[in-house]
Design a protein around this motif. Structure first.
Motif, mmCIF file in Angstrom:
data_model
loop_
_atom_site.group_PDB
_atom_site.id
_atom_site.type_symbol
_atom_site.label_atom_id
_atom_site.label_comp_id
_atom_site.label_asym_id
_atom_site.label_seq_id
_atom_site.Cartn_x
_atom_site.Cartn_y
_atom_site.Cartn_z
ATOM 1 N N PRO A 233 0.807 -1.227 0.000
ATOM 2 C CA PRO A 233 0.000 0.000 0.000
ATOM 3 C C PRO A 233 0.838 1.275 0.000
ATOM 4 N N GLN A 234 1.904 1.304 0.802
ATOM 5 C CA GLN A 234 2.725 2.520 0.863
ATOM 6 C C GLN A 234 3.440 2.773 -0.456
ATOM 7 N N THR A 235 3.742 1.702 -1.191
ATOM 8 C CA THR A 235 4.365 1.858 -2.506
ATOM 9 C C THR A 235 3.414 2.576 -3.459
ATOM 10 N N VAL A 236 2.162 2.133 -3.487
ATOM 11 C CA VAL A 236 1.184 2.742 -4.389
ATOM 12 C C VAL A 236 0.824 4.151 -3.909
ATOM 13 N N VAL A 237 0.844 4.358 -2.599
ATOM 14 C CA VAL A 237 0.635 5.711 -2.071
ATOM 15 C C VAL A 237 1.722 6.640 -2.596
ATOM 16 N N TYR B 136 -3.774 4.445 -2.076
ATOM 17 C CA TYR B 136 -3.984 3.568 -0.925
ATOM 18 C C TYR B 136 -5.061 2.533 -1.221
ATOM 19 N N PHE B 137 -6.196 2.988 -1.742
ATOM 20 C CA PHE B 137 -7.302 2.071 -2.004
ATOM 21 C C PHE B 137 -7.092 1.261 -3.278
ATOM 22 N N VAL B 138 -6.369 1.816 -4.251
ATOM 23 C CA VAL B 138 -6.028 1.046 -5.448
ATOM 24 C C VAL B 138 -5.159 -0.150 -5.053
ATOM 25 N N LEU C 294 -5.900 12.493 7.127
ATOM 26 C CA LEU C 294 -6.592 11.277 6.683
ATOM 27 C C LEU C 294 -5.620 10.301 6.027
ATOM 28 N N LEU C 295 -4.732 10.796 5.173
ATOM 29 C CA LEU C 295 -3.759 9.917 4.531
ATOM 30 C C LEU C 295 -2.842 9.276 5.566
ATOM 31 N N MET C 296 -2.387 10.066 6.535
ATOM 32 C CA MET C 296 -1.519 9.518 7.582
ATOM 33 C C MET C 296 -2.256 8.457 8.406
ATOM 34 N N ALA C 297 -3.545 8.716 8.683
ATOM 35 C CA ALA C 297 -4.343 7.756 9.455
ATOM 36 C C ALA C 297 -4.521 6.455 8.678
ATOM 37 N N TYR C 298 -4.756 6.577 7.366
ATOM 38 C CA TYR C 298 -4.893 5.379 6.537
ATOM 39 C C TYR C 298 -3.630 4.523 6.609
ATOM 40 N N GLY D 103 -3.116 0.633 8.139
ATOM 41 C CA GLY D 103 -2.988 -0.295 7.014
ATOM 42 C C GLY D 103 -3.002 -1.750 7.417
ATOM 43 N N SER D 104 -2.220 -2.111 8.439
ATOM 44 C CA SER D 104 -2.147 -3.519 8.849
ATOM 45 C C SER D 104 -3.480 -3.997 9.413
ATOM 46 N N THR D 105 -4.152 -3.140 10.188
ATOM 47 C CA THR D 105 -5.467 -3.503 10.736
ATOM 48 C C THR D 105 -6.486 -3.678 9.617
#
Length: 341
Positions: free
Chosen positions: A214-218, A273-275, A324-328, A332-334
């Motif tokens: 996810p962090q890569t795509v972010v 993130y969602f992609v 919001l981005l930082m919270a996502y 991520g793991s949860t």
């Protein structure tokens, strides 16, 4: 008697006269930390020496020419470093050179008009890119892919905003009065512009040889946002800002090169993130793709809607986008554990 402290290590105790001699020889400094060996009182060397009536003066080591001779030519001009090109291996130095000198190089190029605005926008995009690389890079982040995603976004932007964007019916609502205009800014402006940023991320996921974190795509989403910011920055500087007075145009141009591309990057990061989750957990891909497009579009649309009504509200939306981005990313793991169930 004085105990001298340097780099958390204690030395001594020394008699005050001995400490004064060390100061004169340049081995100790008057503001070095020290404490009284008997009472434990903490201070600096100067305080304890003055109590004893000692005021040492540092002695110069020879004349100016003698000092330069002792320093040596290799320290003044390290020719070995230049001859072996070791400086090319210092990545921090290369980054510093790119950031510090790129704009000066642009000034030498025989370009004018639109290309000048585009070149300067690329310069600021490079700075943002280095910043995001430092904070968001993963083992899957590559420079070649970063450049490809950036210019793929540029291509998508120029294709869509050369006329295809007019096919979105909801654009007409941006001309309506508030709050009806919110519809146009979310479903017209926000949805279209965030879809443009989403296209390279979908292509990246489709062509990737391994599942992307996810962090890569972010990170790549951030790059898409910066790429879109370059296009929009040039567009506004050459068409809109140029009509304002000098002071207003100056502020607007700076904003279009710094803060506003940053905002586009935040919304692109949320999309990424969602992609990423859509591809990691394909059973939920419909909802993930909808969220990847709708959440940034809503944030984008609300920011634009309130920009001319109450900019304080727009700033709140902008700050909320960052949080919001930082919270996502933190959740991520949860989030992954829930999707595995």
């Amino acid at each position: 008697m004085i105990i001298v402290t340097r780099n958390t290590h204690d030395y001594g105790p020394f008699d005050e006269a001995v400490v004064a001699r060390y100061v004169e020889e340049g081995k100790l400094l008057m503001h070095d930390k020290a404490r009284d060996a008997e009472t434990g009182e903490v201070g600096i060397i100067e305080t304890f020496l003055m109590r004893k009536g000692l005021r040492p003066r540092v002695q110069n080591k020879g004349t100016l020419s003698q000092q330069l001779s002792d320093i040596g030519k290799e320290f003044l001009f390290p020719k070995d470093e230049f001859s072996h090109r070791n400086w090319l291996e210092d990545k921090r130095l290369m980054v510093l050179a790119v950031v510090g000198l790129s704009l000066s190089v642009i000034m030498l190029l025989p370009i004018g008009g639109y290309l000048v605005f585009y070149a300067v926008s690329l310069y600021f995009a490079t700075i943002w890119g280095i910043f995001f690389y430092y904070f968001f890079k993963t083992r899957q982040v590559y420079l070649k892919t970063t450049v490809s995603v950036f210019f793929l976004t540029q291509l998508a932007v120029f294709l869509i905003f050369s006329g295809l964007n007019s096919l979105n019916f909801f654009y007409v609502f941006t001309q309506a009065h508030f709050p009806i205009s919110i519809i146009g800014y979310i479903l017209g402006v926000g949805l279209t512009e965030e879809f443009v940023k989403m296209i390279p991320l979908l292509y990246l996921e489709k062509t990737s040889k391994e599942p992307l974190l996810p962090q890569t795509v972010v990170y790549y989403g951030l790059m898409c946002g910066i790429a879109f910011g370059v296009f929009e920055g040039v567009q506004y500087q050459t068409q809109v800002n140029i009509q304002a007075d000098y002071t207003s145009a100056f502020v607007l141009n700076i904003a279009r090169l710094t803060s506003l591309p940053f905002l586009h990057a935040m919304w692109g990061g949320i999309c990424g993130y969602f992609v990423a989750f859509a591809n990691l957990y394909p059973r939920y891909r419909k909802s993930m793709y909808v969220l990847a497009l709708s959440i940034p579009a809503v944030l984008h649309g609300l920011y634009d809607s309130f920009a001319n009504i109450s900019y304080l509200v727009s700033l709140f939306v902008a700050f909320g986008s960052v949080v919001l981005l930082m919270a996502y990313l933190k959740k991520g793991s949860t989030f992954q554990q829930r999707l595995r169930q």
